[in-house]
Write an enzyme that holds these catalytic residues in place. Sequence first.
Site, mmCIF file in Angstrom:
data_model
loop_
_atom_site.group_PDB
_atom_site.id
_atom_site.type_symbol
_atom_site.label_atom_id
_atom_site.label_comp_id
_atom_site.label_asym_id
_atom_site.label_seq_id
_atom_site.Cartn_x
_atom_site.Cartn_y
_atom_site.Cartn_z
ATOM 1 N N CYS A 1 -5.594 5.379 12.997
ATOM 2 C CA CYS A 1 -5.338 5.097 11.571
ATOM 3 C C CYS A 1 -3.853 4.839 11.328
ATOM 4 O O CYS A 1 -3.468 4.475 10.213
ATOM 5 C CB CYS A 1 -5.795 6.250 10.693
ATOM 6 S SG CYS A 1 -7.299 7.042 11.254
ATOM 7 N N SER B 1 -11.353 9.995 1.994
ATOM 8 C CA SER B 1 -11.093 8.586 1.718
ATOM 9 C C SER B 1 -12.296 7.770 2.195
ATOM 10 O O SER B 1 -13.003 8.176 3.109
ATOM 11 C CB SER B 1 -9.820 8.145 2.427
ATOM 12 O OG SER B 1 -9.913 8.439 3.803
ATOM 13 N N LYS C 1 -7.372 7.780 -0.684
ATOM 14 C CA LYS C 1 -8.578 8.265 -1.354
ATOM 15 C C LYS C 1 -9.163 7.246 -2.323
ATOM 16 O O LYS C 1 -10.389 7.073 -2.370
ATOM 17 C CB LYS C 1 -8.255 9.567 -2.118
ATOM 18 C CG LYS C 1 -9.378 10.062 -3.025
ATOM 19 C CD LYS C 1 -10.592 10.498 -2.210
ATOM 20 C CE LYS C 1 -11.841 10.702 -3.078
ATOM 21 N NZ LYS C 1 -12.519 9.438 -3.412
ATOM 22 N N HIS D 1 -9.210 3.097 2.327
ATOM 23 C CA HIS D 1 -8.586 3.349 3.633
ATOM 24 C C HIS D 1 -9.193 2.453 4.720
ATOM 25 O O HIS D 1 -9.975 2.911 5.546
ATOM 26 C CB HIS D 1 -8.769 4.837 3.965
ATOM 27 C CG HIS D 1 -8.142 5.277 5.254
ATOM 28 N ND1 HIS D 1 -7.034 4.677 5.811
ATOM 29 C CD2 HIS D 1 -8.479 6.292 6.106
ATOM 30 C CE1 HIS D 1 -6.723 5.297 6.944
ATOM 31 N NE2 HIS D 1 -7.583 6.268 7.144
#
Lengths: 385, 136
Positions: free
Chosen positions: A83, A207, A328, A332
């Site tokens: 990520c 998220s 969130k 994402h």
Amino acid sequence: MRDVSIIGIGQTEVGEHWGKSLRHLAGDAVLAAMRDAGIERADALYVGNMLSGELNGQEHLGALIADFVGLRGVEAVKIEAACGSGAAAVRMGYLAVASGLLDVVIVVGVEKMTDQKGAVTTAGLAMAADAEYEVVNGISFVSLNALLMQRYMHEYGVQHEDFAGFPINAHKNAATNPYAMFRKPISLETFKRARMVAAPINLMDSSPVADGAAAVVLAPSEVARRFQPASVRIIGSANATDSLAVHDRRDPLFLSAAALSAQKAYRQAGIGPNDVDFFELHDAFSITAALSLEAAGFAERGRGVYLAKDGEIALDGRIPICTFGGLKARGHPVGATGVYQIVEAVLQLRHLAGPNQVKNARIGMTQNIGGSGATVITHILAAEG
Amino acid sequence: MAIPQNWRLQHQRYRLTGEVCHTCGAKLFPPRDVCPECAKPAYEPFQFAGKGEVYSFTVLSDAPAGYEAYEPYPVALVKLQEGPLVTAQLTDVDPQDVRIGMPVEMVTRKLTEDGDDGLIVYGYKFRPVLKAAANG
């Protein structure tokens, strides 16, 4: 080393883009950033992406996207750090321009997550964790963070409801962001009644899976000042790592890579947490937001959660976070997130954030986290002039 | 995970075999050959007793592909008596009854299977420590 500035930004709406492929999303963001910068050529294209092989059956994104946007021939490569891929790619672009070897570099973060059914995407995201010692035991990425949240609540005597301020703040800010996935506020009741995903993490702590792309154009500050009056300078950039697995950390409740990368970025910028006007942090889960605030020096250990409770993270608070909705509520799209954070920070520093504007914003910080804290990239940006 | 990947891990999966650091004596699981405490070589195998306590836990209701049939199931970080944390499922326990600090012990169980014709993957899980029968 040369100073580096951001001279162009572009982003697509975050959401479920059923009609658009990965290359189209990336292309939209790159072309928007090139238009914003007023450039037609670049020396290189760096692509931040985590899961294109797993979810889209497509690797080799550097050449694919460079060709797609009319940049055939340039140096182009994909950069992956789970990520954290987006900001890791920005950092590579920063190094390339700062070194003097390249002048104009485009960085795009892109992720196309809705091509597969949920369990496949869940299994893909778990690849950020240790395959042999975490994932094989049936863990999901959410559940690793749930282990941290459960322990945090136990050690510091915190209730689940105490975290509500993070998603409520994120949704409030997303409501006025035209690029956000969830453009509506949520109430405390919504938070309390949300479906459990991996106890104590519920849907409102998490998220969403999403599609999206964001891009920036980097150039030497000396050149940038000449043709982009609204350029923003990168005054700190750092990438630090920790063990991939949560169980290999001496103290799982302290994100040591986040602390290390923040400290390195502060040192380079010559500032401290008190000089930061807003902080685009990595709220993949509400526990991550609390741990990031602590690791980056905005709260004592065990106190990060209270910044949300006391309203200090609001646009007019002591340290505004997630000013366009964060992970969130903006959404994402994992490999794109780090670049979205930087695009949003640039909008703040150009004072073009509209209803989301943090007053008198001069210095902004972004922090993008790969995995459960194994790769953390911090950038500090400053308005020019 | 592919068959060779699983096969290579047999000593860890079935016996919790880790390593011990020659220099500082730290016990390591999983094995990693370089001690994370003192950065010195750590090649000597070490057999963990498989006893520990729950450091943290969660219950999965959105399982990844390959594990959907087992949900909801509890997963924990277990603090082994010899020091390291290990990530593992809890078994033979009602998820409602799991507590931080609960004493647990290692058992060998099925982790997942790769369809009807594929590999059945076995490994460690942890269960509450069995109390001696009252009239043993």
